[in-house]
Design an enzyme around this catalytic site. Structure first.
Site, PDB file in Angstrom:
ATOM      1  N   CYS A 253       2.021  -6.309   1.555  1.00  0.00           N
ATOM      2  CA  CYS A 253       1.125  -5.572   2.449  1.00  0.00           C
ATOM      3  C   CYS A 253       0.270  -6.549   3.250  1.00  0.00           C
ATOM      4  O   CYS A 253      -0.489  -7.343   2.682  1.00  0.00           O
ATOM      5  CB  CYS A 253       0.218  -4.684   1.607  1.00  0.00           C
ATOM      6  SG  CYS A 253      -1.067  -3.846   2.532  1.00  0.00           S
TER       7      CYS A 253
ATOM      8  N   GLU B 153       6.504   6.695  10.745  1.00  0.00           N
ATOM      9  CA  GLU B 153       6.650   7.721   9.708  1.00  0.00           C
ATOM     10  C   GLU B 153       7.106   9.059  10.295  1.00  0.00           C
ATOM     11  O   GLU B 153       7.762   9.841   9.620  1.00  0.00           O
ATOM     12  CB  GLU B 153       5.364   7.835   8.900  1.00  0.00           C
ATOM     13  CG  GLU B 153       5.109   6.500   8.207  1.00  0.00           C
ATOM     14  CD  GLU B 153       4.188   6.546   7.018  1.00  0.00           C
ATOM     15  OE1 GLU B 153       3.346   7.448   6.946  1.00  0.00           O
ATOM     16  OE2 GLU B 153       4.320   5.646   6.159  1.00  0.00           O
TER      17      GLU B 153
ATOM     18  N   SER C  35       0.822  -1.215   0.000  1.00  0.00           N
ATOM     19  CA  SER C  35       0.000   0.000   0.000  1.00  0.00           C
ATOM     20  C   SER C  35       0.855   1.265   0.000  1.00  0.00           C
ATOM     21  O   SER C  35       0.374   2.331  -0.341  1.00  0.00           O
ATOM     22  CB  SER C  35      -0.917   0.012   1.224  1.00  0.00           C
ATOM     23  OG  SER C  35      -0.169  -0.164   2.396  1.00  0.00           O
TER      24      SER C  35
ATOM     25  N   HIS D 252       5.750  -1.888   8.421  1.00  0.00           N
ATOM     26  CA  HIS D 252       6.400  -0.766   9.121  1.00  0.00           C
ATOM     27  C   HIS D 252       7.083  -1.207  10.413  1.00  0.00           C
ATOM     28  O   HIS D 252       7.993  -0.537  10.898  1.00  0.00           O
ATOM     29  CB  HIS D 252       5.368   0.310   9.495  1.00  0.00           C
ATOM     30  CG  HIS D 252       5.058   1.262   8.390  1.00  0.00           C
ATOM     31  ND1 HIS D 252       4.479   0.880   7.217  1.00  0.00           N
ATOM     32  CD2 HIS D 252       5.263   2.607   8.277  1.00  0.00           C
ATOM     33  CE1 HIS D 252       4.318   1.938   6.440  1.00  0.00           C
ATOM     34  NE2 HIS D 252       4.784   2.994   7.057  1.00  0.00           N
TER      35      HIS D 252
END
Lengths: 269, 269
Positions: A76, A155, A14, A189
């Site tokens: 993903c 992030e 994604s 992540h």
């Protein structure tokens, strides 16, 4: 028409998180070409509806099949959780997904047969890890927890920050009381939080991330199907994304672990 | 063809946050019909590129113009920051945007002429609040700070949580040293953090959110242009979204402050 060994491997996600899988593939299979697709204009998927995720997954699968890939890797977790059947239906090439790879790895690692899984809300609500683990070993107990703040924390770059540590304690408390010995990092992540999560989890819990497992299983599949690239040229890497946002290069290189070149932007809407 | 007073007001946002503006409009203008558009399949915008945001903004503006709205309200700070000219170019009806409304409000409230602004990275990087404030009063000093974790914290529902408090202290420390007396909440999610932010800011800093200001300025614009709906029927509210994700109803109702009905899903991709 069956795929050719000289064709590239297709990897999709994604966003940029799947670059952790590309990194592991580059190291395990250094002569394979790779085409990556990251849907950076529509990321994150983990908070979208199942119908929308399935629709986006079909679009991306078609895009990579048009690039003549010889294998498809669903990096993903959210797409693997709710739309892997869409990929299998469309694809005439082998498909490997991150949940299958992670589940296999966790079952091999666990001694106590109590496994924790963390991921986005959609991944956890889908119960796909528990199904995949039980398919391999019905005796395993699985405890799962959605951790929606981990992606924004990564992030933001707060990989070793008191806010992230406090958030991890809050999320993980309910699964640590269950005597798990293995924790699956069910989102691309999360490997960037591994040092902090290992500290919060303590030395008796093994953290399983799927990137290395996927690279290993990809090598096996290519060998079995006689699809490994036997040529010894320098490989070509091509990255397609739907947006190139602020800090894309910085964040992308953090995941890939090296410089990121050959990036094209796909205009879809 | 000029718009008709019986036509609805169009309000749009990247997701559900703009429902705080709808809520204020419902209270200030209880006889006006409202058509809302929330791009829930592609939210959040605050981390996307300017080109992509401008492209999405044009799509949404066209959609609402086809619904024959008499006025357009850009509730999304990110779209207002980098794409409000796109809306003005396409629209043949009055346009009000959240940054213009918030800047006007802040300039009226501040006594010290030192104003803080918090928002998403794209809003803050655009410098649109500083430009808008300086347009009204060039003597004001503006101090701004991107707070990318506030949106996920609000969506997690951690409105009064130690993690949110610690994050707020971390983000706000650099602007509090500047002796500001007014803090603009430059994102439609932030009003839900108002009690916590007021506690962190202390009693000497006024928090300005734009929802009420926008409703007031909308009423003025409609009156000036003779576009106010003089009929006294019960109003119609229509909500269009591009996805209906997990917890949409819960989160949407938290922003709207009442139950959310008449929701249609728009399939765009």
């Amino acid at each position: 028409m069956s795929p050719h060994p000289s064709a590239p491997i297709g990897v999709f996600d994604s966003g940029v998180g799947g670059l952790t899988v590309v990194r592991a593939l580059m190291e395990r299979l250094p002569f394979e070409d790779i085409v990556y697709f990251g849907d950076t204009a529509r990321v994150p998927y983990g908070v979208k509806s199942v119908d929308t995720i399935r629709h986006f997954t079909a679009q991306i699968t078609q895009f990579l099949l048009e690039k003549q890939v010889k294998m498809l890797i669903v990096a993903c977790n959210t797409m693997a959780a709710v739309a892997v059947d869409v990929v299998h239906q469309l694809a005439n090439v082998p498909v490997l997904d991150v949940i299958e790879a992670g589940a296999r790895n966790a079952v091999n690692v666990s001694r106590s047969n109590s496994i924790g899984v963390i991921g986005t809300p959609t991944t956890i609500n889908s119960n796909a890890y528990a199904r995949s683990i039980h398919h391999l070993n019905p005796g395993v107990r699985v405890f799962s927890q959605a951790c929606p703040l981990f992606v924004p924390l990564v992030e933001e770059g707060w990989l070793d920050h008191p806010v992230t540590r406090m958030t991890a304690h809050e999320y993980l408390r309910p699964i640590f009381v269950e005597q798990i010995d293995t924790l699956v990092l069910g989102c691309t992540h999360y490997p960037l939080l591994k040092p902090l999560l290992q500290e919060v989890a303590g030395p008796d819990i093994a953290l399983v991330d799927s990137a290395a497992a996927m690279a290993e299983q990809t090598a096996q599949i290519l060998a079995e199907r006689q699809l490994a690239n036997l040529a010894r040229h320098a490989p070509r890497y091509h990255f397609h994304v739907t947006d190139i946002p602020l800090r894309f290069q910085t964040i992308g290189e953090r995941f890939l672990g090296r410089s990121l070149a050959n990036v094209d932007m796909v205009k879809w809407n």
